[in-house]
Write a protein that holds these residues in place. Structure first.
Motif, PDB file in Angstrom:
ATOM      1  N   ASP A  28     -17.562 -12.736 -14.036  1.00 14.65           N
ATOM      2  CA  ASP A  28     -16.514 -12.188 -14.708  1.00 14.65           C
ATOM      3  C   ASP A  28     -16.785 -10.480 -14.937  1.00 14.65           C
ATOM      4  O   ASP A  28     -17.245 -10.263 -16.184  1.00 14.65           O
ATOM      5  N   GLN A  29     -16.661  -9.666 -14.010  1.00 11.73           N
ATOM      6  CA  GLN A  29     -16.797  -8.547 -14.212  1.00 11.73           C
ATOM      7  C   GLN A  29     -15.890  -7.806 -13.026  1.00 11.73           C
ATOM      8  O   GLN A  29     -15.248  -8.452 -12.295  1.00 11.73           O
ATOM      9  N   ARG A  73      -6.192 -12.220  -9.983  1.00 11.50           N
ATOM     10  CA  ARG A  73      -6.284 -12.518 -11.257  1.00 11.50           C
ATOM     11  C   ARG A  73      -7.520 -11.879 -11.831  1.00 11.50           C
ATOM     12  O   ARG A  73      -7.426 -11.274 -12.855  1.00 11.50           O
ATOM     13  N   ARG A  74      -8.641 -11.649 -10.838  1.00  7.07           N
ATOM     14  CA  ARG A  74      -9.593 -11.157 -11.301  1.00  7.07           C
ATOM     15  C   ARG A  74      -9.600  -9.676 -11.411  1.00  7.07           C
ATOM     16  O   ARG A  74     -10.158  -8.883 -12.469  1.00  7.07           O
ATOM     17  N   ILE A  75      -8.804  -8.976 -10.596  1.00  3.19           N
ATOM     18  CA  ILE A  75      -8.524  -7.473 -10.799  1.00  3.19           C
ATOM     19  C   ILE A  75      -7.556  -7.325 -11.767  1.00  3.19           C
ATOM     20  O   ILE A  75      -7.603  -6.457 -12.553  1.00  3.19           O
ATOM     21  N   ALA A  76      -6.737  -8.212 -12.234  1.00  2.22           N
ATOM     22  CA  ALA A  76      -5.916  -8.052 -13.529  1.00  2.22           C
ATOM     23  C   ALA A  76      -6.656  -8.163 -14.582  1.00  2.22           C
ATOM     24  O   ALA A  76      -6.366  -7.338 -15.798  1.00  2.22           O
ATOM     25  N   ASP A  77      -7.684  -9.112 -14.854  1.00  3.69           N
ATOM     26  CA  ASP A  77      -8.231  -9.467 -15.846  1.00  3.69           C
ATOM     27  C   ASP A  77      -9.650  -8.410 -15.997  1.00  3.69           C
ATOM     28  O   ASP A  77      -9.825  -8.055 -17.188  1.00  3.69           O
ATOM     29  N   HIS A  78     -10.287  -8.019 -15.137  1.00  8.00           N
ATOM     30  CA  HIS A  78     -11.381  -7.146 -15.174  1.00  8.00           C
ATOM     31  C   HIS A  78     -11.631  -6.035 -14.524  1.00  8.00           C
ATOM     32  O   HIS A  78     -12.243  -4.843 -14.874  1.00  8.00           O
ATOM     33  N   GLY A  79     -10.360  -5.534 -13.978  1.00  8.10           N
ATOM     34  CA  GLY A  79     -10.241  -4.188 -13.310  1.00  8.10           C
ATOM     35  C   GLY A  79     -10.847  -4.364 -11.806  1.00  8.10           C
ATOM     36  O   GLY A  79     -11.438  -5.241 -11.307  1.00  8.10           O
ATOM     37  N   GLY A  80     -10.753  -3.553 -10.947  1.00  3.92           N
ATOM     38  CA  GLY A  80     -11.145  -3.172  -9.458  1.00  3.92           C
ATOM     39  C   GLY A  80      -9.902  -3.056  -8.519  1.00  3.92           C
ATOM     40  O   GLY A  80      -8.952  -2.565  -8.767  1.00  3.92           O
ATOM     41  N   LEU A 134      -4.783  -3.902  -3.257  1.00  2.00           N
ATOM     42  CA  LEU A 134      -4.614  -4.692  -4.533  1.00  2.00           C
ATOM     43  C   LEU A 134      -5.214  -3.899  -5.391  1.00  2.00           C
ATOM     44  O   LEU A 134      -6.389  -3.236  -5.136  1.00  2.00           O
ATOM     45  N   TYR A 135      -4.542  -3.573  -6.727  1.00  2.92           N
ATOM     46  CA  TYR A 135      -5.025  -2.789  -7.666  1.00  2.92           C
ATOM     47  C   TYR A 135      -4.472  -3.131  -9.064  1.00  2.92           C
ATOM     48  O   TYR A 135      -3.263  -3.818  -9.017  1.00  2.92           O
ATOM     49  N   PRO A 136      -4.955  -2.984 -10.295  1.00  7.37           N
ATOM     50  CA  PRO A 136      -4.402  -3.268 -11.454  1.00  7.37           C
ATOM     51  C   PRO A 136      -2.939  -2.669 -11.599  1.00  7.37           C
ATOM     52  O   PRO A 136      -2.646  -1.396 -11.352  1.00  7.37           O
ATOM     53  N   LYS A 137      -2.094  -3.306 -12.412  1.00  2.00           N
ATOM     54  CA  LYS A 137      -0.840  -3.050 -12.624  1.00  2.00           C
ATOM     55  C   LYS A 137      -1.014  -1.666 -13.502  1.00  2.00           C
ATOM     56  O   LYS A 137      -1.751  -1.658 -14.543  1.00  2.00           O
TER      57      LYS A 137
END
Length: 353
Positions: free
Chosen positions: A143-144, A222-229, A340-343
């Motif tokens: 989770d990072q 989901r992981r990009i939204a939650d943690h960045g990336g 894909l990238y964070p909103k």
């Protein structure tokens, strides 16, 4: 007993086989599958991917993700993951180029999603200095912040094919005729998941679906939204699926998909629209041709820089590699890139939001 004989025996006992089951068996049978028994890449294999064509490809992919990392505040630590990493060539080239980005390599935990035991061994040797971690599933990722490379990964996932028949669909199946594998169609029946395709198809049209792709891209999103990336998905395909794109490659040549189970690679074009629709937790870019993407990242300048120290056949090969990766008549238009990238974040370099 060959894998072909095994499949024919199974069909004789259980009836026609769904296409996705056939593809899974051909590629991943534990003792006779294509990816579990051979090294498919390069001149001695069956096909050559972009990272094997030139170091420039992996270098630019790595630097694009490094810029994403910088744009997001250089989080430490973070996961640098590749799906289906081949021989580890792309990741090795990316990490070599990113050594020039202060702190990037030191903060990266290299993770590889690979099903083939033989390929895992090769990847571990190639990337030994970086101590890569192999995982069986994306759900096991730490989770990072997550930065992902998926080059020619989704095209190898098993597909199903359906032929429009009135208001219903007939599924394409694999059977056997006189001891040889053959295609056939199941009975016409409703397919609720294909309700949206009634308006843009007619009787006899064939469409393809890949049920394995959406959960994977959703987990990444989901992981990009939650943690960045960020994620870069690079593959051949288009925005909308229509028509039969299943293909087999053996010894760098097209082959019949049913001729040699386990001895040829099987792939299909990627439906990028379906990937984008499944990535709703984060933002996605426009679908961009690979050639345009690489040119925006500066591949021509990099090619010229490398060419300054080359001559003769080495230079000719280098020029040919640049053309193969970028020219519209070669890989430049056939392959596409989806980011894909964070909103509300910054899209990966080379891609439009």
């Amino acid at each position: 007993m060959t894998l072909k004989n095994d499949i024919i025996a199974q069909i004789a006992a259980d009836g026609p086989m769904r296409l996705d089951s056939y593809i899974s068996t051909c590629l991943m049978h534990p003792t006779k599958g294509y990816y579990t028994t051979r090294q498919p890449f390069g001149a001695s294999g069956d096909f050559t991917t972009a990272p094997e064509i030139s170091q420039m490809f992996g270098e630019l992919i790595g630097l694009a993700l490094a810029q994403c990392w910088l744009d997001q505040g250089a989080p430490t630590p973070f996961t640098l993951a590749e799906l289906g990493p081949g021989r580890g060539t792309l990741m090795a080239d990316a990490l070599r180029a990113c050594a020039a980005v202060p702190g990037f390599v030191e903060a990266a935990q290299v993770v590889l999603l690979e099903a083939s035991p033989a390929m895992r061994q090769q990847q571990s040797r190639t990337l030994e200095p970086f101590e890569p971690l192999h995982l069986d599933a994306l759900t096991a990722l730490p989770d990072q912040p997550l930065f992902v490379i998926a080059n020619e990964f989704f095209d190898a996932l098993p597909i199903r094919q359906f032929v429009r028949d009135g208001a219903g669909w007939r599924e394409r199946q694999v059977g056997q005729t006189n001891g040889a594998l053959s295609f056939g169609l199941g009975p016409a029946q409703p397919q609720p998941a294909l309700a949206d395709r009634i308006d843009d198809t007619k009787d006899g049209d064939l469409i393809e679906t890949c049920s394995a792709a959406s959960p994977l891209i959703l987990e990444i999103a989901r992981r990009i939204a939650d943690h960045g990336g960020a994620a870069l998905v690079i593959d051949y395909g288009d925005w909308h699926t229509l028509g039969d794109t299943l293909q087999a490659v053996q010894n760098h040549q097209p082959a019949p998909p049913l001729a040699d189970p386990g001895l040829a690679d099987l792939t299909a074009h990627v439906d990028f629209e379906a990937l984008a629709q499944a990535s709703t937790p984060c933002a996605h870019t426009r679908l961009t041709p690979q050639g345009v993407f690489l040119e925006r990242l500066g591949i021509t300048a990099r090619a010229q820089n490398l060419a300054a120290n080359m001559s003769g056949d080495v230079l000719k090969s280098h020029i040919a590699a640049h053309r193969r990766l970028t020219h519209p008549a070669e890989m430049g238009n056939l392959f596409k890139v989806l980011g894909l990238y964070p909103k509300h974040g910054t899209p990966p370099p080379g891609l439009e939001p």
